[in-house]
Design a protein around this motif. Structure first.
Motif, PDB file in Angstrom:
ATOM      1  N   VAL A  95       0.856  -1.182   0.000  1.00  0.00           N
ATOM      2  CA  VAL A  95       0.000   0.000   0.000  1.00  0.00           C
ATOM      3  C   VAL A  95       0.892   1.233   0.000  1.00  0.00           C
ATOM      4  CG1 VAL A  95      -1.774   1.274   1.244  1.00  0.00           C
ATOM      5  CG2 VAL A  95      -1.785  -1.228   1.260  1.00  0.00           C
ATOM      6  N   ILE A  96       0.724   2.094  -1.000  1.00  0.00           N
ATOM      7  CA  ILE A  96       1.580   3.273  -1.131  1.00  0.00           C
ATOM      8  C   ILE A  96       0.710   4.523  -1.187  1.00  0.00           C
ATOM      9  CG2 ILE A  96       3.484   4.326  -2.395  1.00  0.00           C
ATOM     10  CD1 ILE A  96       3.856   1.652  -3.843  1.00  0.00           C
ATOM     11  N   THR A  97       1.017   5.507  -0.361  1.00  0.00           N
ATOM     12  CA  THR A  97       0.326   6.802  -0.411  1.00  0.00           C
ATOM     13  C   THR A  97       1.363   7.887  -0.660  1.00  0.00           C
ATOM     14  OG1 THR A  97       0.515   7.161   1.964  1.00  0.00           O
ATOM     15  CG2 THR A  97      -1.435   6.006   1.204  1.00  0.00           C
ATOM     16  N   PRO A  98       1.806   8.054  -1.874  1.00  0.00           N
ATOM     17  CA  PRO A  98       2.933   8.961  -2.120  1.00  0.00           C
ATOM     18  C   PRO A  98       2.531  10.424  -2.089  1.00  0.00           C
ATOM     19  CG  PRO A  98       2.148   8.086  -4.189  1.00  0.00           C
ATOM     20  CD  PRO A  98       1.337   7.419  -3.115  1.00  0.00           C
ATOM     21  N   MET A  99       3.313  11.237  -1.395  1.00  0.00           N
ATOM     22  CA  MET A  99       3.187  12.678  -1.530  1.00  0.00           C
ATOM     23  C   MET A  99       3.793  13.115  -2.857  1.00  0.00           C
ATOM     24  SD  MET A  99       1.647  13.972   1.092  1.00  0.00           S
ATOM     25  CE  MET A  99       2.091  15.700   1.011  1.00  0.00           C
ATOM     26  N   ASN A 100       4.789  12.366  -3.322  1.00  0.00           N
ATOM     27  CA  ASN A 100       5.468  12.693  -4.571  1.00  0.00           C
ATOM     28  C   ASN A 100       5.840  11.390  -5.261  1.00  0.00           C
ATOM     29  OD1 ASN A 100       7.198  13.472  -6.648  1.00  0.00           O
ATOM     30  ND2 ASN A 100       8.141  15.111  -5.447  1.00  0.00           N
ATOM     31  N   ALA A 101       4.947  10.917  -6.137  1.00  0.00           N
ATOM     32  CA  ALA A 101       5.158   9.634  -6.795  1.00  0.00           C
ATOM     33  C   ALA A 101       6.438   9.626  -7.622  1.00  0.00           C
ATOM     34  CB  ALA A 101       3.957   9.302  -7.683  1.00  0.00           C
ATOM     35  N   ARG A 102       6.737  10.759  -8.252  1.00  0.00           N
ATOM     36  CA  ARG A 102       7.930  10.816  -9.102  1.00  0.00           C
ATOM     37  C   ARG A 102       9.201  10.631  -8.281  1.00  0.00           C
ATOM     38  NH1 ARG A 102       8.232  12.017 -14.132  1.00  0.00           N
ATOM     39  NH2 ARG A 102       6.080  12.798 -14.113  1.00  0.00           N
ATOM     40  N   ALA A 103       9.184  11.095  -7.024  1.00  0.00           N
ATOM     41  CA  ALA A 103      10.375  10.987  -6.186  1.00  0.00           C
ATOM     42  C   ALA A 103      10.593   9.571  -5.674  1.00  0.00           C
ATOM     43  CB  ALA A 103      10.275  11.957  -5.015  1.00  0.00           C
ATOM     44  N   ILE A 104       9.504   8.863  -5.343  1.00  0.00           N
ATOM     45  CA  ILE A 104       9.690   7.541  -4.737  1.00  0.00           C
ATOM     46  C   ILE A 104       9.744   6.414  -5.757  1.00  0.00           C
ATOM     47  CG2 ILE A 104       8.533   8.312  -2.639  1.00  0.00           C
ATOM     48  CD1 ILE A 104       6.214   6.434  -3.433  1.00  0.00           C
ATOM     49  N   ALA A 105       9.192   6.627  -6.961  1.00  0.00           N
ATOM     50  CA  ALA A 105       9.142   5.549  -7.950  1.00  0.00           C
ATOM     51  C   ALA A 105      10.517   4.955  -8.247  1.00  0.00           C
ATOM     52  CB  ALA A 105       8.468   6.038  -9.231  1.00  0.00           C
ATOM     53  N   PRO A 106      11.558   5.770  -8.462  1.00  0.00           N
ATOM     54  CA  PRO A 106      12.872   5.169  -8.736  1.00  0.00           C
ATOM     55  C   PRO A 106      13.409   4.345  -7.570  1.00  0.00           C
ATOM     56  CG  PRO A 106      12.838   7.493  -9.366  1.00  0.00           C
ATOM     57  CD  PRO A 106      11.599   7.241  -8.569  1.00  0.00           C
ATOM     58  N   LEU A 107      13.010   4.694  -6.347  1.00  0.00           N
ATOM     59  CA  LEU A 107      13.529   3.992  -5.179  1.00  0.00           C
ATOM     60  C   LEU A 107      12.913   2.609  -5.017  1.00  0.00           C
ATOM     61  CD1 LEU A 107      13.499   6.965  -2.629  1.00  0.00           C
ATOM     62  CD2 LEU A 107      15.448   6.083  -3.919  1.00  0.00           C
ATOM     63  N   ALA A 124      -3.184   1.547  -8.395  1.00  0.00           N
ATOM     64  CA  ALA A 124      -2.797   2.942  -8.187  1.00  0.00           C
ATOM     65  C   ALA A 124      -4.062   3.764  -7.983  1.00  0.00           C
ATOM     66  CB  ALA A 124      -2.024   3.462  -9.387  1.00  0.00           C
ATOM     67  N   ILE A 125      -4.088   4.577  -6.937  1.00  0.00           N
ATOM     68  CA  ILE A 125      -5.273   5.368  -6.622  1.00  0.00           C
ATOM     69  C   ILE A 125      -4.843   6.810  -6.425  1.00  0.00           C
ATOM     70  CG2 ILE A 125      -7.260   5.613  -5.098  1.00  0.00           C
ATOM     71  CD1 ILE A 125      -6.702   2.734  -4.166  1.00  0.00           C
ATOM     72  N   GLY A 126      -5.331   7.705  -7.257  1.00  0.00           N
ATOM     73  CA  GLY A 126      -4.994   9.107  -7.092  1.00  0.00           C
ATOM     74  C   GLY A 126      -4.651   9.772  -8.403  1.00  0.00           C
ATOM     75  N   THR A 127      -3.895  10.851  -8.328  1.00  0.00           N
ATOM     76  CA  THR A 127      -3.435  11.563  -9.509  1.00  0.00           C
ATOM     77  C   THR A 127      -1.926  11.725  -9.426  1.00  0.00           C
ATOM     78  OG1 THR A 127      -3.709  13.720  -8.450  1.00  0.00           O
ATOM     79  CG2 THR A 127      -5.589  12.872  -9.705  1.00  0.00           C
ATOM     80  N   GLY A 128      -1.330  12.073 -10.538  1.00  0.00           N
ATOM     81  CA  GLY A 128       0.114  12.245 -10.564  1.00  0.00           C
ATOM     82  C   GLY A 128       0.862  10.950 -10.375  1.00  0.00           C
ATOM     83  N   LEU A 129       0.213   9.830 -10.718  1.00  0.00           N
ATOM     84  CA  LEU A 129       0.796   8.522 -10.442  1.00  0.00           C
ATOM     85  C   LEU A 129       1.449   7.879 -11.659  1.00  0.00           C
ATOM     86  CD1 LEU A 129      -2.063   7.109  -8.219  1.00  0.00           C
ATOM     87  CD2 LEU A 129       0.159   7.938  -7.458  1.00  0.00           C
ATOM     88  N   GLN A 130       1.649   8.631 -12.722  1.00  0.00           N
ATOM     89  CA  GLN A 130       2.208   8.049 -13.936  1.00  0.00           C
ATOM     90  C   GLN A 130       3.519   7.311 -13.690  1.00  0.00           C
ATOM     91  OE1 GLN A 130       2.657  10.802 -17.176  1.00  0.00           O
ATOM     92  NE2 GLN A 130       3.782   9.346 -18.454  1.00  0.00           N
ATOM     93  N   PRO A 131       4.447   7.851 -12.872  1.00  0.00           N
ATOM     94  CA  PRO A 131       5.692   7.106 -12.633  1.00  0.00           C
ATOM     95  C   PRO A 131       5.451   5.732 -12.023  1.00  0.00           C
ATOM     96  CG  PRO A 131       5.932   9.377 -11.921  1.00  0.00           C
ATOM     97  CD  PRO A 131       4.478   9.175 -12.220  1.00  0.00           C
TER      98      PRO A 131
END
Length: 594
Positions: A95-107, A124-131
């Motif tokens: 379960v992931i609730t990213p504040m910044n998906a682009r920052a955590i995706a590479p990790l 994936a649930i939300g917006t800005g989740l393309q990464p």
């Protein structure tokens, strides 16, 4: 074969769908098979603001018999780069609730791909989740209401819903329960009230002596409640109450919208005598912020919670507040009138003693909370004290060079015009000022005769004798200063002694009485409740221009004695620096957020 389900979602997105409470799952999603006897592994990546709530949710689930055979792990963003993520890669539910998906995706790229490669599912649930979608996650909007509602209880039900859909058919779960978008918050009982009347009634029931005390608003973010991270709000409220002030914690979502409605009563009168702004970073929208400040009509104290620094990082940094935070934490609030920026809390990585899981907590810094609330107390006192009882220190710049030509700045008419106008206004407003000059010329002559730092090449002893004998100087016994000095932090004392020696050995602005007792001399004039004098020099017996802007030079003893005398003897209600930027800007402390 183990089945993997990666469930990814982001905050601040609405969705109209609600999950049923049957636990039957949604169409097209069948429960994933699990190896007999093998524990189910569940990982949560909640984002730092929700990490406290995530650990609390996991602890609640672990105590539920229905969760037997399930292991949990929490990974805050702060941990991702250095954490052992083997459990994450082997999890059955992520379960992931990213504040910044682009920052955590590479990790987490390799971990998610490993899960998907073995047949797992990723939601994936939300917006800005393309990464994250590029890693193979698919959208699942029906769980979004739990994310929007936030908080420990909703995280519990979200996990139960996700488990029911994929691993535990028939497991019951409740619909989300949202925290109100605005309200009055009781940090003692963790309760939100809709109205001030209801809040104050409960407040006075808890403490009947509070009825006649001033109210201080404490404006904070709703995320503190939904993230179960209210320790800072609780600490500020308790410290205010210890100083005889009533705490009124309030929040409004989104982004402090209409926060003034909570701090102003039905007839437009302010409920508070001051506001502690833990949020209210409204400077980027002055068209909204300024009208709110005018309605509130009380001093707004900018209380800063470090967004990216631990206490150790902040204390070790000469720069102080991280450069990425300076605009929105300092510059913006100043544009709408917030004052006295004070760092009060840090971001700390904490290990839960029960589960061993980690989370990121907004952690109060006790001595900074004390500094903040002492400042608030002063602002409230200033607001209610009659002018005739207020004390004011007018400190003017007199450094480049010292002496009569260096009062203020070459492009500012500090002496006599500005000082005269300020003095006239104070007298008009009823401040107690016996002995104040009656003309600009008299003011000018008094400053030149008694209110200057001596020039490097003049007879300093004669000058100090002249102002002391005329009764136009304030004296601080070196022995009294010594007691003040010994109470300062060891780091401050060590640096000063290394540069300037012990207080008793100081020769800067010192004078001895006929019995040989040494004093530090503070030039300037005292007009009743108003002190007017020059700010001390930065250096002595040195090239003055070389030390003016030095950020490594600690203050000498007379410099410190000057401000300690103001603080502990004169005790002004307000201190005004006139002239240029003044020398304290270049002290050997943090550049921003000291």
């Amino acid at each position: 074969m183990r089945r993997f389900l990666a469930l990814t979602f982001a905050v601040f997105v609405s969705a109209p769908l609600m999950l049923a409470q049957t636990g039957a799952g949604s169409p097209g999603v069948s429960p994933a098979p699990q190896e007999p006897g093998e524990p189910l592994r569940v990982s949560l990546l909640p984002g730092d603001p929700q990490s406290v709530a995530a650990v609390a949710a996991v602890k609640e689930l672990m105590s539920d018999p229905a969760m037997s055979g399930i292991r949990f792990q929490v990974y805050p963003d702060l941990d991702l780069a250095r954490a052992d993520r083997r459990f994450l890669a082997e999890s059955d539910l992520i379960v992931i609730t990213p504040m910044n998906a682009r920052a955590i995706a590479p990790l987490i790229d390799e971990d998610v791909r490993e899960a998907l490669a073995t047949g797992g599912r990723a939601f994936a649930i939300g917006t800005g989740l393309q990464p994250l979608e590029e890693l193979g996650a698919s959208s699942e909007a029906s769980l979004m209401p739990y994310v929007n509602a936030g908080g420990r209880a909703n995280l519990v039900q979200l996990l139960r819903a996700a488990l029911a859909r994929s691993f535990r058919p028939g497991l019951t779960f409740a619909p989300p329960v949202a925290v109100p978008t605005k309200g009055f918050y009781d940090p003692v009982n963790e309760r939100v009230f809709d109205t001030f009347d209801a809040f104050s009634a409960a407040y006075f029931e808890r403490d009947p002596t509070a009825r006649d005390r001033p109210w201080v608003g404490v404006v904070f973010s709703r995320t503190s409640i939904t993230g179960s991270d209210v320790g800072l709000v609780r600490a500020v409220a308790a410290a205010l109450e210890e100083k005889g002030l009533n705490a009124l914690p309030v929040y409004s979502y989104p982004a402090d919208s209409n926060i003034d409605d909570l701090l102003v009563d039905a007839v437009g009168a302010s409920r508070v005598d001051a506001v502690v702004a833990l949020s209210m970073k409204l400077g980027n929208t002055p068209e909204k912020g300024v009208p709110q400040m005018r309605r509130i009509n009380a001093p707004i104290i900018n209380a800063i919670s470090l967004y990216s620094q631990s206490r150790a990082n902040w204390e070790a940094s000469k720069g102080g507040l991280d450069i990425s935070e300076r605009t929105w934490q300092l510059g913006g609030p100043e544009l709408i009138g917030a004052v006295a920026p004070t760092v009060v809390a840090s971001k700390e990585h904490v290990i839960d003693s029960t589960t061993g899981m980690s989370y990121v907590s907004t952690t109060p810094i006790p001595e900074r909370i004390e500094l903040l609330t002492a400042r608030v107390q002063k602002w409230v006192h200033l607001r209610v004290t009659p002018a005739a009882e207020k004390r004011v220190a007018l400190v003017y710049y007199n450094y480049l060079p010292p002496g009569p030509s260096g009062v203020g700045a070459y492009y500012l008419n500090v002496l006599p015009k500005s000082l005269w106008q300020v003095a006239q206004r104070l007298a008009k407003d009823g401040y107690t000022m016996p002995g104040a000059p009656q003309s600009e010329d008299e003011l000018f002559a008094g400053v030149r005769a008694y209110g200057l730092n001596p020039l490097p090449d003049e007879d300093r002893a004669a000058y100090l004798d002249s102002i002391v004998s005329a009764g136009k100087a304030q004296l601080v016994a070196v022995s009294e200063y010594r007691t003040w000095f010994d109470g300062l932090p060891n780091k401050v004392r060590t640096e000063m002694v290394a540069q300037w020696g012990e207080p008793e050995d100081s020769t800067i602005m010192t004078w001895r009485d006929p019995q040989g007792k040494p004093y530090f001399v503070i030039p300037g004039q005292r007009w009743g409740n108003v002190y007017v004098g020059p700010q001390p020099t930065r250096g002595w017996e040195q090239l003055i221009t070389a030390v003016l802007h030095s950020v490594s030079l600690p203050p000498h003893h007379q410099y410190l004695a000057y401000y300690l005398w103001l603080q502990r003897s004169f005790k002004p209600d307000a201190m005004i620096h006139l002239g240029t930027h003044a020398t304290h800007e270049w002290r050997s402390t943090d550049a921003v957020g000291s």
